[in-house]
Motif scaffolding. Structure first.
Motif, PDB file in Angstrom:
ATOM      1  N   ASP A  66     102.027 103.537  12.384  1.00 22.24           N
ATOM      2  CA  ASP A  66     100.466 103.466  11.981  1.00 22.24           C
ATOM      3  C   ASP A  66     100.007 103.987  10.632  1.00 22.24           C
ATOM      4  O   ASP A  66      99.109 104.724  10.730  1.00 22.24           O
ATOM      5  CB  ASP A  66      99.927 104.369  13.129  1.00 22.24           C
ATOM      6  CG  ASP A  66      98.607 103.847  13.532  1.00 22.24           C
ATOM      7  OD1 ASP A  66      97.948 103.025  13.058  1.00 22.24           O
ATOM      8  OD2 ASP A  66      97.753 104.807  13.956  1.00 22.24           O
ATOM      9  N   GLY A  67     100.703 103.551   9.744  1.00 20.46           N
ATOM     10  CA  GLY A  67     100.287 104.090   8.436  1.00 20.46           C
ATOM     11  C   GLY A  67     100.674 105.266   7.870  1.00 20.46           C
ATOM     12  O   GLY A  67     100.634 105.725   6.668  1.00 20.46           O
ATOM     13  N   ARG A  68     101.285 105.976   8.701  1.00 16.80           N
ATOM     14  CA  ARG A  68     101.831 107.407   8.264  1.00 16.80           C
ATOM     15  C   ARG A  68     103.569 107.365   8.122  1.00 16.80           C
ATOM     16  O   ARG A  68     104.304 106.812   9.079  1.00 16.80           O
ATOM     17  CB  ARG A  68     101.692 108.435   9.575  1.00 16.80           C
ATOM     18  CG  ARG A  68     100.004 108.518   9.574  1.00 16.80           C
ATOM     19  CD  ARG A  68      99.694 109.740  10.558  1.00 16.80           C
ATOM     20  NE  ARG A  68     100.239 109.339  11.920  1.00 16.80           N
ATOM     21  CZ  ARG A  68      99.421 108.894  12.821  1.00 16.80           C
ATOM     22  NH1 ARG A  68      98.289 108.756  12.802  1.00 16.80           N
ATOM     23  NH2 ARG A  68     100.236 108.487  14.215  1.00 16.80           N
ATOM     24  N   VAL A  80     107.292 105.259  19.474  1.00 18.16           N
ATOM     25  CA  VAL A  80     106.208 104.177  18.882  1.00 18.16           C
ATOM     26  C   VAL A  80     105.494 103.395  20.112  1.00 18.16           C
ATOM     27  O   VAL A  80     106.319 102.736  20.981  1.00 18.16           O
ATOM     28  CB  VAL A  80     106.957 103.057  18.126  1.00 18.16           C
ATOM     29  CG1 VAL A  80     105.755 102.077  17.569  1.00 18.16           C
ATOM     30  CG2 VAL A  80     107.710 103.990  16.974  1.00 18.16           C
ATOM     31  N   PRO A  81     104.360 103.867  20.498  1.00 16.87           N
ATOM     32  CA  PRO A  81     103.677 103.352  21.632  1.00 16.87           C
ATOM     33  C   PRO A  81     103.666 101.751  21.368  1.00 16.87           C
ATOM     34  O   PRO A  81     103.518 101.061  20.249  1.00 16.87           O
ATOM     35  CB  PRO A  81     102.365 103.750  21.566  1.00 16.87           C
ATOM     36  CG  PRO A  81     102.348 105.297  20.870  1.00 16.87           C
ATOM     37  CD  PRO A  81     103.624 104.849  19.913  1.00 16.87           C
ATOM     38  N   PRO A  82     103.358 100.936  22.578  1.00 20.91           N
ATOM     39  CA  PRO A  82     103.013  99.581  22.543  1.00 20.91           C
ATOM     40  C   PRO A  82     101.908  99.210  21.494  1.00 20.91           C
ATOM     41  O   PRO A  82     100.849  99.870  21.457  1.00 20.91           O
ATOM     42  CB  PRO A  82     102.536  99.218  24.031  1.00 20.91           C
ATOM     43  CG  PRO A  82     103.281 100.201  24.808  1.00 20.91           C
ATOM     44  CD  PRO A  82     103.331 101.467  23.869  1.00 20.91           C
ATOM     45  N   GLY A  83     102.351  98.150  20.850  1.00 27.80           N
ATOM     46  CA  GLY A  83     101.259  97.751  20.071  1.00 27.80           C
ATOM     47  C   GLY A  83     100.889  98.385  18.603  1.00 27.80           C
ATOM     48  O   GLY A  83     100.085  97.779  17.714  1.00 27.80           O
ATOM     49  N   MET A  84     101.713  99.391  18.372  1.00 30.87           N
ATOM     50  CA  MET A  84     101.532 100.034  17.172  1.00 30.87           C
ATOM     51  C   MET A  84     102.430  99.577  16.123  1.00 30.87           C
ATOM     52  O   MET A  84     103.540  99.476  16.447  1.00 30.87           O
ATOM     53  CB  MET A  84     101.917 101.718  17.183  1.00 30.87           C
ATOM     54  CG  MET A  84     101.551 102.439  16.123  1.00 30.87           C
ATOM     55  SD  MET A  84     101.229 104.282  16.543  1.00 30.87           S
ATOM     56  CE  MET A  84      99.807 104.421  17.681  1.00 30.87           C
ATOM     57  N   THR A  85     102.084  99.476  14.794  1.00 34.17           N
ATOM     58  CA  THR A  85     102.573  98.832  13.835  1.00 34.17           C
ATOM     59  C   THR A  85     103.651 100.001  13.357  1.00 34.17           C
ATOM     60  O   THR A  85     103.402 101.072  13.015  1.00 34.17           O
ATOM     61  CB  THR A  85     101.565  98.545  12.576  1.00 34.17           C
ATOM     62  OG1 THR A  85     100.701  97.508  13.065  1.00 34.17           O
ATOM     63  CG2 THR A  85     102.310  98.228  11.333  1.00 34.17           C
ATOM     64  N   HIS A  86     104.850  99.394  12.984  1.00 36.15           N
ATOM     65  CA  HIS A  86     105.829 100.415  12.549  1.00 36.15           C
ATOM     66  C   HIS A  86     106.796  99.857  11.807  1.00 36.15           C
ATOM     67  O   HIS A  86     107.158  98.499  11.731  1.00 36.15           O
ATOM     68  CB  HIS A  86     106.289 101.098  13.634  1.00 36.15           C
ATOM     69  CG  HIS A  86     107.247 100.357  14.696  1.00 36.15           C
ATOM     70  ND1 HIS A  86     106.472  99.420  15.584  1.00 36.15           N
ATOM     71  CD2 HIS A  86     108.486  99.925  14.952  1.00 36.15           C
ATOM     72  CE1 HIS A  86     107.199  98.986  16.535  1.00 36.15           C
ATOM     73  NE2 HIS A  86     108.514  99.153  15.968  1.00 36.15           N
TER      74      HIS A  86
END
Length: 143
Positions: A66-68, A80-86
């Motif tokens: 998520d950008g971090r 990493v939760p569902p749908g989160m960019t990684h």
């Protein structure tokens, strides 16, 4: 490196995986033991409806979730939760982790990819193959 696929062993692009628990076990999750070579890095992506958790056993990774950005070492966990960019990059000495997917079934993605790479030999896989795989396994490429 020639891709290798068996019922429980998968290797491609320098990575090696063992399927410790798959959808076929009825446990509702997939558990992979992955060894990633130095610098290995998937593109930023997200799994729709699937959580992915990494428990680092050896080495280190640079994760971007998520950008971090976060350095993760042996004994640490990233969820990493569902749908989160990684995305992640294996450290300079490579890394090994247990990867948990909930719900299960994601091992099929890696098995199919390794089979396709093996069949293609030295030829790159067509983007249409990757698009079908992303659709089948609920994975989206992200920027």
């Amino acid at each position: 490196m020639v891709p290798v696929v068996s019922e429980r062993e998968i290797s491609f692009d320098g990575a090696r995986m063992r399927v410790l628990l798959g959808e076929d076990a009825g446990a509702g999750l997939t558990v992979l033991d992955e060894i990633a070579p130095p610098g290995m890095s998937p593109p930023p992506h997200a799994h729709v409806g699937v959580s992915e958790t990494f428990y680092v056993l050896e080495g280190s990774y640079k994760f971007v979730v998520d950008g971090r950005e976060q350095e993760v070492r042996s004994g640490e966990l990233v969820s990493v939760p569902p749908g989160m960019t990684h995305s992640w990059t294996a450290g300079s000495h490579g890394a090994r982790s247990l990867i948990f997917f909930v719900p299960g079934g994601m091992e099929g993605y890696f098995v199919e990819l390794a089979h396709a790479l093996s069949a293609a030999g030295d030829q790159p896989l067509e983007e249409s193959f990757h698009a079908r795989m992303r659709e089948r396994y609920g994975t989206e490429l992200r920027r």
